[in-house]
Design an enzyme around this catalytic site. Structure first.
Site, short mmCIF file in Angstrom:
data_model
loop_
_atom_site.label_atom_id
_atom_site.label_comp_id
_atom_site.label_asym_id
_atom_site.label_seq_id
_atom_site.Cartn_x
_atom_site.Cartn_y
_atom_site.Cartn_z
N GLU A 4 -65.78 48.75 33.34
CA GLU A 4 -66.69 47.68 32.97
C GLU A 4 -68.21 47.65 33.16
OE1 GLU A 4 -69.18 46.50 37.36
OE2 GLU A 4 -67.34 48.03 37.26
N LYS A 48 -66.37 38.85 38.25
CA LYS A 48 -65.80 40.18 39.09
C LYS A 48 -66.16 39.35 40.32
CE LYS A 48 -67.73 44.71 40.65
NZ LYS A 48 -68.03 45.60 40.42
N CYS A 54 -63.32 46.35 39.18
CA CYS A 54 -63.58 48.12 40.15
C CYS A 54 -63.68 47.54 41.82
CB CYS A 54 -65.81 47.46 40.13
SG CYS A 54 -66.37 49.59 40.88
#
Length: 649
Positions: free
Chosen positions: A45, A114, A174
């Protein structure tokens, strides 16, 4: 093998807020992974800047450098055969997103922002980034990233990328995995076979285990491959230390994992067999039902990446010789104890319902030994004496001194009720009745002994109020290596779900627990005794002359074939290729094909025995009971499979 794909998790060195340096690291590692045949490379990330830039994410200088660095990565990897996925902060139409960038062949094929942004404890992503749910568009012009070209770049959490050979992957980032309904659940229902997770997870005590379990659980629920790559220890340590954790999972099974709690500057590759999840998605009805029920709630867009395909030689594929048995010693011990306890529980229930006493034919071999130990433990757990177990040894023409001694000794030290009934005279009388020459050691000679033993066990059970406990195992059922209406029959088959290769390990595990301490010596010798039906006379030295594996083939091979034929339904060519990886150091290709062909011949012709097998507990990943796991017509032809094997010769 067409179903394989090689994925590389890369945790490069980085400098916080230095996209140019970080891009050089990505390019360098991309070349290394390319040289090792990687099909997809996954970076952490925000790998292009570092995850811990904080308010520097608002600096125009940093964000401009990100655009320039993306251009450099795209240009430098234009001729790579590998898809590269890395994280970068991107301003898209006036909002800043924490984004995964998918590149191949000199193009950016998609951007995945994200979705779930942590804003608790030490994480404040909502201070800097917008969520994918805030997007008001589904694509951008390449020029918005400072790139050339006229093909729009798809943007969104709903992207499923496909290679030309049909393999598919999708991305979440994540925290997305930490949520009650991760985006990957919907992506998998829409056809994504692989989920890639770009992460930056700090390390605290026991968090590694938590992350691993999350990945394994999600890959299991999604029937998918899942590859997780987290930012490494070059991240800022102002308040946190980052782990650099990489995890590869397939359908809930851990395939590979980085071997250090805190790690940096490395790459880790694994070959993943997507054929396993393809089969499971066809077989598992709750996945199909979930697709129908939930798949349309968040439909996917399919993005083909032209000219990309997975060419994988399988050299990194871990193919255990014994797929039924865990390779880790501690895990194997626990697994075997668990199976033994399942066998005991099942028989105990049957005995409590019938009120019967277990009767076991004890030959001094592995199968009957395990059945006897299960029967004794079941009786003990019912609060009854060992004498409620009846063991009968029935020597005949082929009984060796070794097994004869071991069977008698075992029953004696265990303290059960025992009897020895020599069946030679009964068999000779039977040969006379049917006009068979006793010097002709053919199938009639062998089967008569097996049926005489079963008759004695059944009648003896009637005499003592007993229940005949079958000793035959899963491998014998698969091969039909049992005499119809003889060892094929019992009143409960405690071993029917246990493959031959596992029985030794179960007995050894029970011995390690010292449950049957008095029998340790004889159990050790039984474990070391060659597998034999002992139906032909011993040799001149009184030793076993009839070794089963010389006749039907090595059980380690047959159990391997059985696992992949039943569990995954793989075609002969793939099973052969897998067997070469697993057993290439033991058997040559000709031998592997010989026994693979033999397996198919026996498996197809012996279904009629399995169609009327007694009750028995399923103990492992597969079973052959016609009432549950395996339903097959007795008249099915093996021609298609045998033709496929013949083409491999």
């Amino acid at each position: 093998m067409k179903d394989l794909i090689r994925i590389t998790s890369v945790v490069p060195r980085l400098k916080i807020a230095d996209p140019e340096y970080n891009a050089s690291q990505i390019i360098s590692y991309a070349a290394k992974a390319e040289a090792e045949g990687s099909n997809i490379m996954l970076f952490p990330e925000l790998a292009l800047t570092g995850y811990t830039c904080a308010d520097l994410f608002f600096q125009s200088t940093l964000l401009s450098a990100v655009h320039n660095s993306i251009s450099k990565i795209v240009a430098a990897t234009k001729n790579n055969d590998s898809i590269i996925v890395f994280g970068a902060p991107l301003i898209l139409r006036g909002q800043l997103y924490n984004t995964a960038v998918v590149t191949y062949g000199g193009l950016v094929h998609g951007l995945v922002p994200k979705t779930f942004l942590p804003n608790y404890n030490e994480f404040y992503e909502k201070r800097w980034f917008s969520s994918s749910k805030d997007l008001l568009f589904d694509s951008i012009e390449p020029s918005e990233l400072g790139l050339t070209g006229d093909k729009l770049i798809p943007v969104g959490r709903d992207l499923v990328f496909s290679l030309d050979d049909g393999k598919t992957f999708a991305i979440e980032i994540c925290e997305d995995l930490w949520t009650p309904l991760p985006p990957s659940s919907f992506l998998a229902l829409n056809g994504a076979q692989i989920i890639l997770n770009l992460s930056a997870s700090n390390d605290i005590m026991n968090k590694r285990i938590y992350r691993r379990n999350l990945v394994l659980d999600q890959s299991s629920k999604c029937l998918s491959a899942y590859v997780y790559t987290s930012a490494g220890s070059d991240e800022s340590t102002t308040d946190l230390v980052f782990s650099g954790h990489s995890v590869f999972a397939l359908d809930g099974v851990l395939i590979k994992e980085s071997d250090s709690n805190i790690i940096n500057d490395y790459m880790l590759s694994a070959d993943l067999d997507l054929g396993k999840i393809m089969i499971d998605r066809v077989k598992v009805t709750n996945f199909k039902d979930s697709t129908t029920l939930y798949g349309k709630l968040q439909p996917a867009r399919y993005i083909n990446i032209p000219k990309a395909e997975a060419k994988c030689d399988g050299k990194l594929l871990n193919v255990p010789k014994s797929p039924f048995i865990p390779e880790d010693i501690v895990e194997r011990e626990n697994y075997c104890r668990g199976i033994f306890n399942m066998q005991v529980t099942a028989l105990k229930k049957r005995l409590s319902i019938t009120g019967a006493k277990p009767v076991v034919g004890v030959s001094g071999g592995l199968d009957s030994t395990l059945a006897l130990l299960v029967a004794l433990m079941a009786v003990k757990e019912l609060g009854k004496p060992a004498s409620d177990v009846y063991g009968i040894t029935m020597p005949c023409f082929g009984t060796s001194d070794r097994t004869h001694y071991n069977s008698s000794k075992l029953m004696s030290v265990l303290g059960i009720s025992s009897a020895e009934i020599n069946i030679k005279e009964a068999c000779l009388l039977h040969f006379k009745d049917i006009g068979h020459d006793p010097d002709t050691c053919d199938l009639t000679f062998e089967n008569a002994q097996a049926r005489e033993r079963t008759q004695i066990l059944m009648d003896y059970a009637g005499k003592v109020g007993g229940l005949v406990v079958g000793t035959g195992d899963l491998s014998e059922l698969a091969l039909g290596w049992c005499t119809y209406n003889a060892d094929h029959m019992s009143m409960y088959g405690v071993n029917s779900g246990v493959p031959k290769t596992m029985i030794r390990w179960i007995i050894a595990s029970v011995m390690n627990d010292e449950i049957f301490k008095s029998a340790s010596d004889v159990l050790t010798d039984i474990i070391d005794t060659p597998i034999s039906p002992e139906l032909l006379p011993p040799d001149k030295s009184g030793d076993i002359s009839q070794v089963t594996e010389d006749i039907v083939g090595p059980y380690e091979l047959h159990d391997f074939f059985l696992y992949y034929v039943i569990r995954y339904g793989f075609e002969p060519e793939k099973i052969y290729e897998l067997s070469k990886i697993a057993f290439g150091d033991i058997y040559d290709n000709k031998t592997l094909l010989k026994w693979l062909e033999n397996f198919y011949k026996r498996f197809f012709t012996q279904q009629y025995k399995r169609n009327c097998q007694p009750d028995g507990v399923k103990a492992g990943p597969i079973g052959l009971s016609p009432r549950g796991d395996w339903r097959m017509p007795s008249d099915a032809s093996a021609s298609a499979w045998l033709i496929a094997v013949d083409k491999l010769k």
